[in-house]
Structure formats: C-alpha cells, structure tokens
Design a protein around this motif. Structure first.
Motif, short mmCIF file in Angstrom:
data_model
loop_
_atom_site.label_atom_id
_atom_site.label_comp_id
_atom_site.label_asym_id
_atom_site.label_seq_id
_atom_site.Cartn_x
_atom_site.Cartn_y
_atom_site.Cartn_z
N SER A 48 0.83 -0.91 0.08
CA SER A 48 0.02 0.07 0.19
C SER A 48 0.91 1.25 -0.06
O SER A 48 2.03 1.14 0.24
CB SER A 48 -0.97 0.10 1.07
OG SER A 48 -0.27 0.20 2.48
N GLN A 49 0.23 2.42 -0.19
CA GLN A 49 0.93 3.76 -0.24
C GLN A 49 1.64 3.77 1.26
O GLN A 49 2.64 4.19 1.13
CB GLN A 49 0.12 4.72 -0.52
CG GLN A 49 -0.11 4.82 -2.08
CD GLN A 49 1.06 5.18 -2.89
OE1 GLN A 49 1.83 5.89 -2.73
NE2 GLN A 49 1.15 4.62 -4.10
N ARG A 50 0.80 3.64 2.39
CA ARG A 50 1.36 3.80 3.53
C ARG A 50 2.65 2.84 3.87
O ARG A 50 3.43 3.07 4.48
CB ARG A 50 0.12 3.41 4.46
CG ARG A 50 0.49 3.74 5.84
CD ARG A 50 -0.52 3.79 6.80
NE ARG A 50 -0.31 4.44 8.24
CZ ARG A 50 -0.17 3.71 9.08
NH1 ARG A 50 -0.86 2.64 9.17
NH2 ARG A 50 0.28 4.09 10.32
N VAL B 94 5.99 4.45 4.81
CA VAL B 94 6.58 4.15 6.07
C VAL B 94 7.91 3.41 5.93
O VAL B 94 9.15 3.92 6.45
CB VAL B 94 5.70 3.20 7.07
CG1 VAL B 94 6.51 2.69 8.02
CG2 VAL B 94 4.51 3.93 7.41
N GLY B 95 7.94 2.49 4.68
CA GLY B 95 9.31 1.62 4.47
C GLY B 95 10.39 2.82 4.35
O GLY B 95 11.68 2.69 4.45
N GLU B 96 10.01 3.65 3.21
CA GLU B 96 11.00 4.82 3.06
C GLU B 96 11.36 5.57 4.03
O GLU B 96 12.71 6.01 4.30
CB GLU B 96 10.62 5.75 1.69
CG GLU B 96 11.26 6.68 1.39
CD GLU B 96 12.62 6.25 0.78
OE1 GLU B 96 13.87 6.99 0.87
OE2 GLU B 96 12.77 5.18 0.21
N THR B 97 10.77 6.05 5.03
CA THR B 97 10.94 6.67 6.10
C THR B 97 11.81 5.89 7.03
O THR B 97 12.87 6.47 7.54
CB THR B 97 9.76 7.08 6.99
OG1 THR B 97 8.72 7.93 5.98
CG2 THR B 97 9.93 7.90 8.11
N GLY C 219 19.43 -0.27 0.86
CA GLY C 219 18.78 -0.16 -0.39
C GLY C 219 17.27 0.15 -0.36
O GLY C 219 16.68 0.98 -0.94
N GLU C 220 16.68 -0.72 0.55
CA GLU C 220 15.12 -0.71 0.48
C GLU C 220 14.65 -1.09 1.82
O GLU C 220 15.42 -2.01 2.40
CB GLU C 220 14.56 -1.41 -0.71
CG GLU C 220 12.85 -1.64 -0.64
CD GLU C 220 12.71 -2.63 -1.68
OE1 GLU C 220 11.56 -2.73 -1.82
OE2 GLU C 220 13.24 -3.36 -2.28
N VAL C 221 13.61 -0.87 2.29
CA VAL C 221 12.70 -1.40 3.62
C VAL C 221 11.31 -1.76 3.24
O VAL C 221 10.76 -0.71 2.60
CB VAL C 221 12.85 -0.52 4.61
CG1 VAL C 221 12.24 -1.04 6.06
CG2 VAL C 221 14.32 -0.02 5.08
N ARG C 222 11.03 -2.83 3.47
CA ARG C 222 9.54 -3.30 3.28
C ARG C 222 9.15 -3.79 4.33
O ARG C 222 9.62 -4.16 5.36
CB ARG C 222 9.92 -4.52 2.24
CG ARG C 222 10.33 -4.43 0.98
CD ARG C 222 10.26 -5.61 0.08
NE ARG C 222 11.07 -5.34 -1.19
CZ ARG C 222 11.33 -6.49 -1.89
NH1 ARG C 222 11.04 -7.80 -1.75
NH2 ARG C 222 11.98 -6.22 -3.23
N THR C 223 7.70 -3.16 4.50
CA THR C 223 7.11 -3.35 6.05
C THR C 223 6.00 -4.40 5.48
O THR C 223 5.39 -4.25 4.50
CB THR C 223 6.50 -2.07 6.24
OG1 THR C 223 5.67 -1.28 5.48
CG2 THR C 223 7.65 -1.11 6.57
N SER C 224 5.59 -4.96 6.69
CA SER C 224 4.43 -5.89 6.60
C SER C 224 3.10 -5.01 6.51
O SER C 224 3.28 -4.04 6.91
CB SER C 224 4.27 -6.88 7.78
OG SER C 224 4.44 -6.08 9.04
N PRO C 225 1.91 -5.41 6.41
CA PRO C 225 0.70 -4.84 5.87
C PRO C 225 0.43 -4.14 7.24
O PRO C 225 0.07 -2.89 7.37
CB PRO C 225 0.04 -5.67 5.67
CG PRO C 225 0.49 -6.75 4.83
CD PRO C 225 1.71 -6.79 5.68
N ASP C 226 0.53 -4.91 8.49
CA ASP C 226 0.35 -4.07 9.83
C ASP C 226 1.74 -3.13 10.29
O ASP C 226 1.35 -2.50 11.38
CB ASP C 226 -0.07 -5.39 10.81
CG ASP C 226 1.41 -6.11 11.28
OD1 ASP C 226 2.41 -5.94 10.55
OD2 ASP C 226 1.00 -7.01 11.86
N LEU C 227 2.55 -3.13 9.55
CA LEU C 227 3.71 -2.15 9.76
C LEU C 227 4.39 -2.61 11.03
O LEU C 227 5.06 -1.82 11.65
CB LEU C 227 3.34 -0.71 9.94
CG LEU C 227 2.46 -0.18 8.72
CD1 LEU C 227 1.99 1.49 8.98
CD2 LEU C 227 3.32 -0.23 7.45
#
Length: 139
Positions: free
Chosen positions: A13-15, A19-22, A49-57
């Motif tokens: 999601s956009q969120r 949040v991943g970029e932050t 390089g990148e941070v991926r978050t789970s849907p519940d953050l």
C-alpha cells in the motif's frame, strides 16, 4: 474479522511504501552517524537499499549491503546483534504508534543488475535485440 480478498496478491500500500522509505532514511542516518554502541558495526559503511514493511507495519525488513560488497555475512550478524538498539534509534525518528521489529537481508538487486547486464551483452541476445520486429519486418 473478514479480510478484503480483492487486495490479496497486490503490491504494498501507499502507507507501507511511505513508512518503509521513512524507516530506510532513519536507519541509513543512524548507521552513517555511528549512533550504535558497537565499534565493529560503526567501522562498516552500510548501504540500505530498501525497507519493506508488513501490512500491519509491525515488521520492517531492511535490504542492506556493505559498501564494496565485502563482509556481507559479518554485516548481517552485526545488524542482528544490534537490532534492539537500532530499533530504538530508528523509533526516535519515526512518528509511528509502534516501533517495527527490524529484520535484515542482503540486498541482491546489484547482483541481479550485473547478471542482467551480462546477459544483455551476450552476442546472441544483442543480435536478437537488433533484429527488426513488427508487421513491416520480413520475419
């Protein structure tokens, strides 16, 4: 609680992306400034390089690589050893209700790009790429 099935298999999601970029920026800053109390980790230059978050953050997976590519296994061990302190440092810079659990993986996108370049430079692939295509071509 029912789940909305229309979003299964969809991308983040956009969120999650925001949040991943932050988190990526905050983690990069913490590592660059040497805010962690581990001299072994502080002597390494780390690219996040990148941070991926789970849907519940609640879980954030950071894809990292040591500058120059040397000491990859050591880097993952050092980050895992210091993940509690890194989590606290990153949490100070975020405005989230919960600080996500940090997980670390090697960033393999550079290896994938090198492999793609190698494949594209093969003679057979270049020949196929230069061949005319479409309705006006002879083939």
């Amino acid at each position: 609680m029912s789940r909305n099935k229309s979003h299964e298999g969809a991308g983040p999601s956009q969120r999650q992306l925001r949040v991943g970029e932050t988190i990526r920026r905050a983690l990069s800053e913490v590592l660059a400034r040497g805010d962690v109390h581990d001299t072994d980790l502080n002597r390494m230059s780390v690219t996040v390089g990148e941070v991926r978050t789970s849907p519940d953050l609640k879980i954030a997976t950071a894809y990292v690589l040591p500058l120059g590519g040397e000491g990859q296994d050591e880097l993952i061990k050092l980050l895992a050893r210091n993940k509690g302190e890194l989590r606290r440092q990153v949490a100070r810079k975020l405005t989230l209700k919960f600080a996500p659990e940090l997980r670390f993986r090697l960033d393999e996108t550079f290896d994938q790009m090198d492999e793609t370049r190698r494949m594209l430079n093969q003679e057979a692939v270049r020949r196929d790429a230069d061949a005319p295509t479409g309705p006006d071509s002879d083939g």
